[in-house]
Design an enzyme around this catalytic site. Structure first.
Site, short mmCIF file in Angstrom:
data_model
loop_
_atom_site.label_atom_id
_atom_site.label_comp_id
_atom_site.label_asym_id
_atom_site.label_seq_id
_atom_site.Cartn_x
_atom_site.Cartn_y
_atom_site.Cartn_z
N LYS A 14 -136.29 -50.90 -28.00
CA LYS A 14 -136.85 -49.58 -27.70
C LYS A 14 -138.38 -49.62 -27.58
CE LYS A 14 -135.45 -47.15 -31.25
NZ LYS A 14 -134.68 -48.18 -31.99
N ARG A 91 -133.76 -39.55 -35.57
CA ARG A 91 -132.93 -40.59 -36.17
C ARG A 91 -131.85 -40.00 -37.06
NH1 ARG A 91 -137.07 -44.94 -35.90
NH2 ARG A 91 -136.21 -46.90 -36.57
N ARG A 130 -136.39 -62.50 -35.05
CA ARG A 130 -137.63 -61.78 -35.33
C ARG A 130 -138.11 -62.10 -36.74
NH1 ARG A 130 -137.82 -55.64 -33.08
NH2 ARG A 130 -137.16 -54.96 -35.12
N ARG A 137 -144.40 -57.39 -39.23
CA ARG A 137 -143.91 -56.13 -39.80
C ARG A 137 -143.31 -56.39 -41.17
NH1 ARG A 137 -140.81 -52.35 -35.52
NH2 ARG A 137 -139.76 -51.81 -37.46
N ARG A 148 -131.55 -51.84 -42.27
CA ARG A 148 -131.91 -50.90 -41.19
C ARG A 148 -130.73 -50.68 -40.24
NH1 ARG A 148 -136.80 -50.33 -38.73
NH2 ARG A 148 -136.41 -51.89 -37.15
P1 AMP Z 1 -139.38 -48.22 -36.08
O1 AMP Z 1 -140.71 -48.82 -35.78
O2 AMP Z 1 -139.03 -47.10 -35.15
O3 AMP Z 1 -138.30 -49.23 -36.19
O4 AMP Z 1 -139.51 -47.53 -37.53
C1 AMP Z 1 -139.88 -48.26 -38.68
C2 AMP Z 1 -139.50 -47.50 -39.94
O5 AMP Z 1 -140.19 -46.24 -39.96
C3 AMP Z 1 -138.03 -47.11 -40.06
O6 AMP Z 1 -137.25 -48.15 -40.61
C4 AMP Z 1 -138.11 -45.92 -40.99
O7 AMP Z 1 -138.34 -46.31 -42.33
C5 AMP Z 1 -139.37 -45.22 -40.49
N1 AMP Z 1 -139.07 -44.25 -39.42
C6 AMP Z 1 -139.46 -44.30 -38.12
N2 AMP Z 1 -139.01 -43.24 -37.42
C7 AMP Z 1 -138.30 -42.49 -38.30
C8 AMP Z 1 -137.56 -41.29 -38.20
N3 AMP Z 1 -137.45 -40.63 -37.04
N4 AMP Z 1 -136.95 -40.82 -39.32
C9 AMP Z 1 -137.05 -41.46 -40.50
N5 AMP Z 1 -137.72 -42.60 -40.67
C10 AMP Z 1 -138.34 -43.13 -39.58
#
Ligand code: AMP
Length: 193
Positions: A14, A91, A130, A137, A148
């Site tokens: 994404k 999410r 990764r 990260r 996750r």
């Molecule tokens: P991402 O970079 O989108 O994979 O997000 C990294 C982390 O940020 C996720 O594993 C969640 O802990 C948090 N996060 C990002 N977007 C959301 C969301 N819409 N709702 C809840 N937690 C989020």
């Protein structure tokens, strides 16, 4: 003008696709993960509240992410910006419902929901790669990545069902090169090459 939600499991690509699509369409990207990581780095109130959830592969509570999305969308509208791509939001079903309400209030309904589909075994392999390469990260260790993925199936996969019944929903095959996948996404967004 395109107002897009990009859905898909962790490891589906994404983040990479969002950047390509936003560049091609000239629309801003709103990535909740990036905003939250910046908040953690900057040790802001939001960051302090979000950090432990992120480090453990859990979702940050709905009210925090919905609040930050509200601020970002209002800012965008104030700037006269009409389009956007949301990466990593919504999410949960509660976030999807809150987004509907917010966009109705702003009179900016979604034009497309794109759901990137990638086989679970491929996701696990990508996540493993990764974590071996070290993306920088803090949530990319194999254990956290697996968590996750679990959270995705429990809380985020139902969001696809929510949009599927609303129209404007497109499933896109997420397997292939970055270019192949972005071409598929752009096609379903009605982009003329
Ligand atoms: P991402 O970079 O989108 O994979 O997000 C990294 C982390 O940020 C996720 O594993 C969640 O802990 C948090 N996060 C990002 N977007 C959301 C969301 N819409 N709702 C809840 N937690 C989020």
């Amino acid at each position: 003008m395109k107002r897009v939600v990009l859905l898909g499991p962790p490891g589906a690509g994404k983040g990479t696709q969002s950047i390509v699509i936003c560049g091609s369409l000239g629309i801003p990207q709103i990535a909740t993960g990036d905003i939250l990581r910046a908040a953690v780095q900057g040790k802001t109130e939001l960051g302090l509240q979000a950090k432990s959830f992120m480090d453990n592969g859990q979702l940050v509570p709905d009210e925090l992410v919905i609040g930050l999305m509200r601020v970002r969308l209002l800012e965008l509208q104030e700037k006269g910006e009409d389009g956007f791509l949301l990466d990593g939001f919504p999410r949960t079903l509660a976030q999807a419902e809150a987004l509907d309400g917010l966009l109705q209030e702003l009179r900016m309904p979604l034009t497309h929901v794109v759901d990137l589909k990638v086989d679970e075994s491929v996701l696990l392999e990508r996540i493993r790669q990764r974590s071996l390469q070290g993306s920088g990260r803090s949530d990319d260790s194999a254990e956290v990545a697996t968590e996750r993925l679990k959270v995705y199936w429990a809380d985020t996969a139902p969001v696809s069902g929510y949009y599927r019944s609303q129209g404007n929903y497109h499933e896109v095959d997420g397997l292939g090169s970055v270019e192949e996948v972005s071409e598929r996404i752009l096609k379903c967004l009605g982009h003329v090459f």
